[in-house]
Design a protein around this motif. Sequence first.
Motif, PDB file in Angstrom:
ATOM      1  N   GLU A   1       0.493  -1.132  -0.253  1.00  0.00           N
ATOM      2  CA  GLU A   1       0.100   0.124  -0.336  1.00  0.00           C
ATOM      3  C   GLU A   1       1.049   1.238  -0.138  1.00  0.00           C
ATOM      4  OE1 GLU A   1      -4.072  -1.320   2.414  1.00  0.00           O
ATOM      5  OE2 GLU A   1      -2.575  -0.891   3.737  1.00  0.00           O
ATOM      6  N   SER A   2       2.259   1.076   0.598  1.00  0.00           N
ATOM      7  CA  SER A   2       2.642   2.498   0.814  1.00  0.00           C
ATOM      8  C   SER A   2       3.448   2.664  -0.547  1.00  0.00           C
ATOM      9  CB  SER A   2       3.948   2.620   1.774  1.00  0.00           C
ATOM     10  OG  SER A   2       3.424   2.576   3.410  1.00  0.00           O
ATOM     11  N   TYR A   3       3.698   1.384  -1.397  1.00  0.00           N
ATOM     12  CA  TYR A   3       4.119   1.299  -2.392  1.00  0.00           C
ATOM     13  C   TYR A   3       3.518   2.023  -3.506  1.00  0.00           C
ATOM     14  CZ  TYR A   3       7.154  -0.573  -6.634  1.00  0.00           C
ATOM     15  OH  TYR A   3       7.968  -0.434  -7.867  1.00  0.00           O
ATOM     16  N   ASN A   4       2.462   1.892  -3.491  1.00  0.00           N
ATOM     17  CA  ASN A   4       1.205   2.498  -4.275  1.00  0.00           C
ATOM     18  C   ASN A   4       1.566   2.239  -5.850  1.00  0.00           C
ATOM     19  OD1 ASN A   4      -1.342   3.972  -5.102  1.00  0.00           O
ATOM     20  ND2 ASN A   4       0.985   5.605  -4.577  1.00  0.00           N
ATOM     21  N   GLY A   5       1.843   1.085  -5.915  1.00  0.00           N
ATOM     22  CA  GLY A   5       2.276   1.116  -7.453  1.00  0.00           C
ATOM     23  C   GLY A   5       3.446   1.321  -7.888  1.00  0.00           C
ATOM     24  N   GLY A   6       3.770   2.153  -7.291  1.00  0.00           N
ATOM     25  CA  GLY A   6       5.378   2.416  -7.543  1.00  0.00           C
ATOM     26  C   GLY A   6       4.987   3.673  -7.499  1.00  0.00           C
ATOM     27  N   VAL A   7       3.675   4.369  -7.302  1.00  0.00           N
ATOM     28  CA  VAL A   7       4.517   6.076  -7.307  1.00  0.00           C
ATOM     29  C   VAL A   7       3.743   6.161  -5.913  1.00  0.00           C
ATOM     30  CG1 VAL A   7       2.624   7.847  -7.503  1.00  0.00           C
ATOM     31  CG2 VAL A   7       2.493   5.740  -9.568  1.00  0.00           C
ATOM     32  N   MET A   8       5.000   7.332  -5.283  1.00  0.00           N
ATOM     33  CA  MET A   8       5.200   7.417  -3.760  1.00  0.00           C
ATOM     34  C   MET A   8       5.304   9.074  -3.975  1.00  0.00           C
ATOM     35  SD  MET A   8       6.565   3.985  -2.518  1.00  0.00           S
ATOM     36  CE  MET A   8       7.386   3.743  -4.397  1.00  0.00           C
ATOM     37  N   ASP A   9       4.933   9.729  -3.291  1.00  0.00           N
ATOM     38  CA  ASP A   9       5.906  10.658  -3.074  1.00  0.00           C
ATOM     39  C   ASP A   9       6.721  11.129  -1.373  1.00  0.00           C
ATOM     40  OD1 ASP A   9       3.599  11.444  -4.274  1.00  0.00           O
ATOM     41  OD2 ASP A   9       1.982  11.659  -2.325  1.00  0.00           O
ATOM     42  N   LYS A  10       6.222   9.664  -0.939  1.00  0.00           N
ATOM     43  CA  LYS A  10       8.260  10.473  -0.269  1.00  0.00           C
ATOM     44  C   LYS A  10       8.415   9.168   0.482  1.00  0.00           C
ATOM     45  CE  LYS A  10       5.056  11.454   4.320  1.00  0.00           C
ATOM     46  NZ  LYS A  10       5.014  11.737   5.364  1.00  0.00           N
ATOM     47  N   GLY A  11       9.480   9.080   0.935  1.00  0.00           N
ATOM     48  CA  GLY A  11      10.222   8.069   1.402  1.00  0.00           C
ATOM     49  C   GLY A  11       9.933   6.632   0.344  1.00  0.00           C
ATOM     50  N   GLU A  12      10.317   6.694  -0.397  1.00  0.00           N
ATOM     51  CA  GLU A  12      10.064   6.275  -1.788  1.00  0.00           C
ATOM     52  C   GLU A  12      11.746   4.782  -1.808  1.00  0.00           C
ATOM     53  OE1 GLU A  12      10.664   6.263  -6.805  1.00  0.00           O
ATOM     54  OE2 GLU A  12      10.579   7.878  -5.343  1.00  0.00           O
ATOM     55  N   LYS A  13      12.651   5.370  -1.407  1.00  0.00           N
ATOM     56  CA  LYS A  13      14.111   3.953  -1.153  1.00  0.00           C
ATOM     57  C   LYS A  13      14.064   3.630  -0.445  1.00  0.00           C
ATOM     58  CE  LYS A  13      17.516   7.320  -3.578  1.00  0.00           C
ATOM     59  NZ  LYS A  13      18.658   7.706  -4.126  1.00  0.00           N
ATOM     60  N   GLU A  14      13.237   4.058   0.764  1.00  0.00           N
ATOM     61  CA  GLU A  14      13.207   3.047   2.323  1.00  0.00           C
ATOM     62  C   GLU A  14      11.620   1.822   1.617  1.00  0.00           C
ATOM     63  OE1 GLU A  14      12.183   3.886   6.549  1.00  0.00           O
ATOM     64  OE2 GLU A  14      12.414   5.408   5.190  1.00  0.00           O
ATOM     65  N   THR A  15      11.062   2.581   1.355  1.00  0.00           N
ATOM     66  CA  THR A  15      10.031   1.502   0.719  1.00  0.00           C
ATOM     67  C   THR A  15      10.239   0.309   0.169  1.00  0.00           C
ATOM     68  OG1 THR A  15       8.513   3.763   1.165  1.00  0.00           O
ATOM     69  CG2 THR A  15       7.135   1.449   0.540  1.00  0.00           C
ATOM     70  N   GLU A  16      10.745   0.934  -0.981  1.00  0.00           N
ATOM     71  CA  GLU A  16      10.926   0.140  -1.701  1.00  0.00           C
ATOM     72  C   GLU A  16      12.210  -1.303  -1.543  1.00  0.00           C
ATOM     73  OE1 GLU A  16      12.690  -0.381  -6.184  1.00  0.00           O
ATOM     74  OE2 GLU A  16      12.075   1.749  -5.344  1.00  0.00           O
ATOM     75  N   LYS A  17      13.146  -1.056  -0.494  1.00  0.00           N
ATOM     76  CA  LYS A  17      14.548  -0.686  -0.194  1.00  0.00           C
ATOM     77  C   LYS A  17      13.598  -1.915   0.930  1.00  0.00           C
ATOM     78  CE  LYS A  17      18.127  -0.908   2.820  1.00  0.00           C
ATOM     79  NZ  LYS A  17      19.346  -0.911   3.317  1.00  0.00           N
ATOM     80  N   LYS A  18      12.255  -2.149   1.937  1.00  0.00           N
ATOM     81  CA  LYS A  18      11.641  -2.631   2.764  1.00  0.00           C
ATOM     82  C   LYS A  18      10.593  -3.739   2.099  1.00  0.00           C
ATOM     83  CE  LYS A  18      11.585   0.576   6.546  1.00  0.00           C
ATOM     84  NZ  LYS A  18      10.371   1.238   7.531  1.00  0.00           N
ATOM     85  N   LEU A  19      10.520  -3.408   0.530  1.00  0.00           N
ATOM     86  CA  LEU A  19       9.470  -4.604   0.444  1.00  0.00           C
ATOM     87  C   LEU A  19      10.291  -5.236  -0.385  1.00  0.00           C
ATOM     88  CD1 LEU A  19       6.341  -5.377  -0.598  1.00  0.00           C
ATOM     89  CD2 LEU A  19       7.372  -3.676  -2.949  1.00  0.00           C
ATOM     90  N   GLY A  20      11.228  -4.757  -0.644  1.00  0.00           N
ATOM     91  CA  GLY A  20      12.767  -5.408  -1.756  1.00  0.00           C
ATOM     92  C   GLY A  20      13.357  -7.182  -0.923  1.00  0.00           C
ATOM     93  N   ALA A  21      13.198  -6.439   0.413  1.00  0.00           N
ATOM     94  CA  ALA A  21      14.198  -7.407   1.556  1.00  0.00           C
ATOM     95  C   ALA A  21      13.073  -8.577   1.818  1.00  0.00           C
ATOM     96  CB  ALA A  21      14.007  -6.917   2.819  1.00  0.00           C
TER      97      ALA A  21
END
Length: 1497
Positions: A676-696
């Motif tokens: 939900e935070s990743y929002n299909g790849g469209v994020m306003d803030k924390g993009e790298k951190e969210t993508e890193k956590k989701l990737g882990a």
Amino acid sequence: MAPRSRRSAATEVVEEEEEQENVQGLVFNKTLLGKPGRPINVGELLSRLKALCDELRGLEQEEADRESLVPVAKELMHQSLLQHKDAGVRAWTACCIVDMFRLCAPDAPYTATQLKDIFTLIISKLLPLLADPSNPYNSQHLYVLRCLAEVKSIILLTDIPSSAHLTSVLFTTCFDVLSGPSKAESGEELSRNVEHHMTIVLSILIDEAPSLSPEIVDVILAQFLWADPITLGASGKGKKNAAVDNKQSTLLRKEAPPAYNMAKNICNACPDKMARLIGNYFSSVIVDFTSGGSGQSKNRSRHRAGSDPDDSGDEVAKGPSDDELNDANKAHRLLRELWKCAPGVLQDIVPHLQEELGTENVQLRQLATETFGDMISGIGAAGPPPLPELNPAAYPSQSLDSSTSRRPYNFLTTPTSTVSFSSQYPAAYEAFLQRKHDKSAIIRSSWTTGIGRILMTSAGGVGLDSEEEQRLLKNFAECLIDGDERVRLAAVRAVEHFEFNDIVLKLGSNGSVSEPGSVLSNLADRVKDKRSVIHLESMKLLGKIWGVAAGAIAEGNERITNLLEPIPSRILDACYVNDAEINAQVDLTLYESLLPLSYPPMKARAATNGSSQVVKDSQANGDQGYTEAELDKLRVERQLVLVNGLQEKAKKVFFAKQANQAAGATYMHSFLSLCESYNGGVMDKGEKETEKKLGALISYYAKTLPDQTRASEELWKFAKAHDRRSYALIRFSTAPESDYRKVFRSLKEFRKRFDDVQSISGLQETMTTLVYRASLLCYNKSHVPAIIEYSRTDENGLAAAAHEVLKEISTRHPKVFSTHVKDLCKTLESETPTSKHPNPPGAVDNLKACAGFAKKFPKDVPVNSKENRKLIQSFINFALYGSPPKAAKHAITIIMSSDDKKEQHAKEILSKSLKDFEYGGDHFLTKLAALSQLVLLGPAECANSGEKLIDIAVNGVLLRAHTDSPETEVEWMEEPDEEMLARTWALKIIVNRLRSFPEDVEISEVASPVYKLLNRMVKNGGEASAKSKTPLGHKNFQRLLAAKLLLKLSCIRRLDSYLSPADFNELALVLQDSCIQIRQGFAKQLMKYLGQNRLPTRFYSILFLLAYEPNQELNDSATTWIRSRRSVFASRKEITLETIMPRVLSLLAHHPDFEPDSESLKVMSKYIIFYLKSVATQDNLSLIFHMAQRAKGVADGIVRSEQADQNLYILSDLAQALIRIWEEHNGWSLQSYPGKLKLPAGIFRQLESHEKAQDIADKVWIEDDLVEELEPIVRSALRSKKRKAHTDGETRAKKKVKSDKKERVKVDRPVKTPKRKKRKGRETDDEDGDGRVAPSSEPKRKSDRRSGLNKSYIELDSDIDEDDAEAGAEQDDEDEDSEQGSPEPEPASDDVEMADAEAEAEVEPEPEEAEASEEEEPSPPPKKTPRGKATKKSNGVAAQPKTKRAAPEPAKASKPTPKPKGRTRTNGHAAAAVVDAPSSPAPAANGTVRRSARSRA
């Protein structure tokens, strides 16, 4: 005599006159031929022909005047009539002619030329019109056909010269009429008389004709292609008008087409002649192909012509072409169909087929093998019957209603054989059976399929005698363990064609799933097969079989229960292989076959106020007569039947999977939140951190699935799709508050979305597996009431399973249990015991479940309200009068956890238990159990009664003399008697008292006598006192109990120091006790505590004393468990197992079997090799070598003597030599370890000077000859890893599994040592049958320990260790922690091509919960785990995710390990003080006393 003669002559004259009077001349006197230029009009001609026909029909052959018939007969054959343009004229003319044939028989009044014209008319013009029943002259056409058949006048066709073409046209016309569709506009079908009469006509011709053309045989055999779907489906094949009739291009016909029946009847009517004809027809295909194809046949003709043999050599090698192979395939399919419907015509073909079995051409040999298999099975060209429908979700079960699973009859696919092939062609049958040993796996797989079909069809319905059936079953069972995967797969797929009843009656006659070597057992072994397609299909099949059998098992069907009940255990056991693909398939099988989500497949009706009792017969017609509660009860019954039949290890897997659900749901919710935070790849803030956590998190999930790359891509696709409805559905299915119906509907809609929503299409397999692992499918709140009901009523004998499941739910999923805890408490209240009335047997399990819940949610147990005063009194009564004594323990746990007045009630129970305590008195065991738990959980309340407690435990129980009886003189008491139970509880009183002391209290005075007593019992074989004599059964029980209690005490860090190194060595020897139950019980407890990270790491060294363990199951289990731990430590970059190498050497140096001579050292080498087999990898071998070297830089700290030091140095050199040999034989490269690790104090001490250390290091402590003798020992150890397949105690043929060899790594600075001299004639060790080295080359332990009984003493893991908040003590769990952690990984069974044993141990098993890897398992936010420590869970167990099988990462060795200050920590435990720490006082030097035979008298 003369008168008689005259009278006789007169009589003859009279008879002749009477005959003349009886002869009737033809009345018809009209002409049938017109005059030139004045033809008879059609109407008149038809009238005359009809009149003539009617008159001829009325004449009999004996009455007809042949002379009067001749003129009319001549007119009938006139061309103006035979070729008349009117169809009616031709039809009536033919009717008259066939009557003439009848009346003038046997000689027709026509010439050969005239007969040809007549039959041309009949065959070419009239018979084709029979295809149209609506033709106005159809009756005349039928009459012509009937006359030809009945009068057999068709024989006249053979009198015509050159009639072969006309005969061929006749056959073609007849089959065309029957095979084509009806041409009637009204759709009227052909009369069956047409088929009947045509069959007679053609049979007469075949029987009477001197010869028939090949074209006629072609036409007849072409009819059997109706049963061949391959030929019908091929373009351009078959008959020219086959496509006209849609029915003929499908296998859904209810009956055979007329043309097929006519061909079959013709073959059966003339078997001998047809056999010759068909034999000639097939000889061009079969005989030529037997020699290698038509090309080779031509070459043979060239040889006969005198050509050079070398000219044809290349062509001979080519073999048959593709077209020839297609023709051969077609011919062999026709042979199947011919055997099914007309076996008599193949008498000349079977010998040729038998020759094909011996041809060198694999394709032809395969054709012959497949054909023989299908012929014996009665399977025609259409192939075997469709797969039976095994529906595990059906209700009532198909095992209760066999008619629901039977296949409908189909004339094409239902196997049928009219004769027994084995009886009619015994030589060919035996030749077929010999294909089992064919060198080609393709042939063996075809043979396996054929044998399966023979068994399935009972040889085409003919039947097999019991001896022959068992012979085939034995051969079929061996196919399931064949060395080639194609054969095993063919065997699995062959079983898929068996109906459920056939599985029970036919395959079951060979043995049950639990009988090694049987068909069902070997099939169950395939769930661990190395090949994915095999373990996938076998697991699906077995799941369906048990799913169908579950109904009969629940109803108590003894035969089906004995045969099939162990199937779920075998499926769940596959998790011990540690293969991600197998684990995923187990999950799918569990919820799609064993416990299908849609079971029972009925919709619920609204609940009523009436009883919820299920009416069994109300569902027979599928009506909706069940409430939701009743459906839940049916579902619970299925689950309890499953649990009730599970074996211990499989049960651990099942419970671990359900326990992992809580952690799985947590991670799944974190995944959804990140999506939900990743929002299909469209994020306003924390993009790298969210993508890193989701990737882990995606990386973690991918490692638990078969294809990591694909899983990762699909999970990213799911995240990018951002399907919010899917998020909601997953949350519904994993929420504890969701009832089962909501979970089921959510999963159903979720799976449907993969087809409906384009953005997530194709993700079903990956996402379904993950969601299954996180959903509440078994431990659902809807199921708890039914489980409680089963535990109370013991319906169908499921109370024990219900209690077990209740305990698991209360422990693992207390939130699910919370809404129903009041119901359980009411049940306990109704089961309250008194001093005179005991409680029901099942009450202790209910107490256990309630106690587990109370420790997690103490405030939710309703004991503090005024209306529940009776409930707290019930618990007090259980503590005082409960039976068995464990009931008191659980009751006190509930009171001390949830009761607001626990101090008051604890003192009440304490005073009543201590007052007038008398050994052997009423409820004295219950009082002892209550005291043991009170002293642990209520130390403050028991503080003033400590002396009284010790007096009761020691003087009142432990010092009492043992009672001798025959029951106590056995080696092991499966059920301890009352005396041993009392001593058990007494020992727990003094141990729990020691455990309950706070950290700030000095406990030396209390701890010393406790350890002294326990160590004495361990050292003296269970004897507590030197003055008394204890029966053998009691001694063994006491030794195991004391060893377990020492392990429990060592789980507390400050108490572990009281176990001195010498006592530790004595404790280690328990693992080599002569009693198998002691070894198994101690090993199990040791591995459990180590797996839960509760014991110091020094205890790992004890496990390597299992090198000589005679019980293979225990040895394999421990080996794979150690490898599993090795994999976990490697993933965390910890070196726990590598650094205990010096401890292993120290343990061996003080082993009673150790002596410095060569034979003893070869015995010791087996322990070191066992360590290397379990721990060593290419990455950690240098560290192990370094640790072995370090042992030569210290002195022995346990026994301060020169001999003790030398023993250590000898073992150090022995270990180094073995490591070098191990490196060489594995093709590894030994690198120097860059760091320097210190050794633990206590067991080692520093050397006096550097010079002495240098002298020790330079000296070689073992002889060169011994080093050479070590090589065969290492080779035999490596060879023992090879798989073997066993059936009925015999060693089967096997296929060697080649493990992937790692590339040899070149290093700059390898460790170089002087090369040993090798003997020229290096002897090779012979292996005996079980893969071990022959006795002449394998060392033997000197201690006299043999494998005892095969029975395993395993205490039920029933309770939970808990920490007391006030005292900091752990709750006594009777060595039955419900924190099962991981079920010990078990290696795959010794079947060929199974997952390699090395690979099995590389990964922590999926059910493992004992450890958590910070590297591999990302924790859900916001909690973070410090590096190097396990993630704590609510139940005190750390969750460990599955990891993908891979070589463990090498330990970080680039930098030297920094020196720790004071103590080093490994895996959360203090490893030991370093060498420069003060050593513990050395005990009496009894560690070197030789104990070559530890038999305790």
